[in-house]
Design a protein around this motif. Sequence first.
Motif, PDB file in Angstrom:
ATOM      1  N   UNK A   1     -13.147   7.428   5.074  1.00 40.68           N
ATOM      2  CA  UNK A   1     -13.245   6.619   6.283  1.00 40.68           C
ATOM      3  C   UNK A   1     -12.764   5.184   6.124  1.00 40.68           C
ATOM      4  N   UNK A   2     -12.369   4.809   4.908  1.00 42.22           N
ATOM      5  CA  UNK A   2     -11.869   3.454   4.669  1.00 42.22           C
ATOM      6  C   UNK A   2     -10.355   3.452   4.840  1.00 42.22           C
ATOM      7  N   UNK A   3      -9.860   2.486   5.581  1.00 39.98           N
ATOM      8  CA  UNK A   3      -8.413   2.304   5.756  1.00 39.98           C
ATOM      9  C   UNK A   3      -7.954   1.295   4.707  1.00 39.98           C
ATOM     10  N   UNK A   4      -7.349   1.801   3.614  1.00 42.00           N
ATOM     11  CA  UNK A   4      -6.912   0.909   2.538  1.00 42.00           C
ATOM     12  C   UNK A   4      -5.679   0.138   2.988  1.00 42.00           C
TER      13      UNK A   4
ATOM     14  N   UNK B   1      -1.302  10.023  -5.749  1.00 41.69           N
ATOM     15  CA  UNK B   1      -2.516  10.487  -6.417  1.00 41.69           C
ATOM     16  C   UNK B   1      -3.575   9.407  -6.518  1.00 41.69           C
ATOM     17  N   UNK B   2      -3.142   8.162  -6.683  1.00 41.49           N
ATOM     18  CA  UNK B   2      -4.061   7.029  -6.760  1.00 41.49           C
ATOM     19  C   UNK B   2      -4.694   6.800  -5.394  1.00 41.49           C
ATOM     20  N   UNK B   3      -3.884   6.806  -4.367  1.00 44.74           N
ATOM     21  CA  UNK B   3      -4.382   6.594  -3.008  1.00 44.74           C
ATOM     22  C   UNK B   3      -5.312   7.727  -2.580  1.00 44.74           C
ATOM     23  N   UNK B   4      -4.973   8.953  -2.933  1.00 44.61           N
ATOM     24  CA  UNK B   4      -5.813  10.101  -2.595  1.00 44.61           C
ATOM     25  C   UNK B   4      -7.185   9.998  -3.268  1.00 44.61           C
ATOM     26  N   UNK B   5      -7.211   9.593  -4.534  1.00 36.42           N
ATOM     27  CA  UNK B   5      -8.488   9.435  -5.254  1.00 36.42           C
ATOM     28  C   UNK B   5      -9.346   8.358  -4.604  1.00 36.42           C
ATOM     29  N   UNK B   6      -8.734   7.266  -4.192  1.00 38.23           N
ATOM     30  CA  UNK B   6      -9.476   6.188  -3.537  1.00 38.23           C
ATOM     31  C   UNK B   6     -10.037   6.663  -2.196  1.00 38.23           C
ATOM     32  N   UNK B   7      -9.263   7.430  -1.458  1.00 33.41           N
ATOM     33  CA  UNK B   7      -9.722   7.940  -0.151  1.00 33.41           C
ATOM     34  C   UNK B   7     -10.866   8.942  -0.308  1.00 33.41           C
ATOM     35  N   UNK B   8     -10.825   9.729  -1.384  1.00 32.82           N
ATOM     36  CA  UNK B   8     -11.930  10.664  -1.639  1.00 32.82           C
ATOM     37  C   UNK B   8     -13.197   9.893  -2.012  1.00 32.82           C
TER      38      UNK B   8
ATOM     39  N   UNK C   1       0.827  -1.214   0.000  1.00 34.36           N
ATOM     40  CA  UNK C   1       0.000   0.000   0.000  1.00 34.36           C
ATOM     41  C   UNK C   1       0.860   1.262   0.000  1.00 34.36           C
ATOM     42  N   UNK C   2       2.034   1.214   0.615  1.00 31.96           N
ATOM     43  CA  UNK C   2       2.910   2.392   0.613  1.00 31.96           C
ATOM     44  C   UNK C   2       3.637   2.582  -0.714  1.00 31.96           C
TER      45      UNK C   2
ATOM     46  N   UNK D   1     -13.790  -1.649  -2.063  1.00 25.57           N
ATOM     47  CA  UNK D   1     -12.874  -1.856  -3.181  1.00 25.57           C
ATOM     48  C   UNK D   1     -13.049  -0.711  -4.174  1.00 25.57           C
ATOM     49  N   UNK D   2     -11.933  -0.170  -4.665  1.00 27.58           N
ATOM     50  CA  UNK D   2     -11.965   0.921  -5.633  1.00 27.58           C
ATOM     51  C   UNK D   2     -10.906   0.660  -6.692  1.00 27.58           C
ATOM     52  N   UNK D   3     -11.275   0.819  -7.970  1.00 29.10           N
ATOM     53  CA  UNK D   3     -10.319   0.752  -9.073  1.00 29.10           C
ATOM     54  C   UNK D   3      -9.981   2.182  -9.492  1.00 29.10           C
ATOM     55  N   UNK D   4      -8.691   2.481  -9.567  1.00 29.72           N
ATOM     56  CA  UNK D   4      -8.224   3.819  -9.928  1.00 29.72           C
ATOM     57  C   UNK D   4      -7.108   3.654 -10.959  1.00 29.72           C
ATOM     58  N   UNK D   5      -7.163   4.455 -12.037  1.00 32.33           N
ATOM     59  CA  UNK D   5      -6.073   4.347 -13.007  1.00 32.33           C
ATOM     60  C   UNK D   5      -4.861   5.128 -12.516  1.00 32.33           C
ATOM     61  N   UNK D   6      -3.753   5.003 -13.210  1.00 33.96           N
ATOM     62  CA  UNK D   6      -2.491   5.618 -12.771  1.00 33.96           C
ATOM     63  C   UNK D   6      -2.563   7.142 -12.760  1.00 33.96           C
ATOM     64  N   UNK D   7      -3.559   7.719 -13.448  1.00 35.02           N
ATOM     65  CA  UNK D   7      -3.736   9.173 -13.465  1.00 35.02           C
ATOM     66  C   UNK D   7      -4.593   9.672 -12.312  1.00 35.02           C
TER      67      UNK D   7
END
Length: 100
Positions: free
Chosen positions: A55-58, A44-51, A38-39, A85-91
């Motif tokens: 409240x979800x701890x990925x 940017x990918x992690x930030x998009x998933x958190x938005x 996860x680290x 679960x969230x799918x996020x592209x590299x952008x």
Amino acid sequence: MKRIVRGHVAGLMVALAFPSGCTPSPPAEQSAEDQVAIDAVPPGVLEAARKQEPGVEFQWAEKRWGDGVLIYKLQGESGEGKIHEVDVNANGEVLAPGGK
């Protein structure tokens, strides 16, 4: 013994093919998924998933190629114990939000 040596040689060849700092091109078989710490997920990918899932701890991530695009699948747990679960592209664009 020969099998072990061949495995190490094959691993070394793969490591040399993708030196650090280079972005690998999509593999021939794009359905393969790779576990990612996860680290090691881009910020940017992690930030998009958190938005998308506040409240979800990925805790888990996988990366895969889909239609020539690098996609990260992030999974985590909410305070109620529900898996998200969230799918996020590299952008950093969310592709598929959803809970389990």
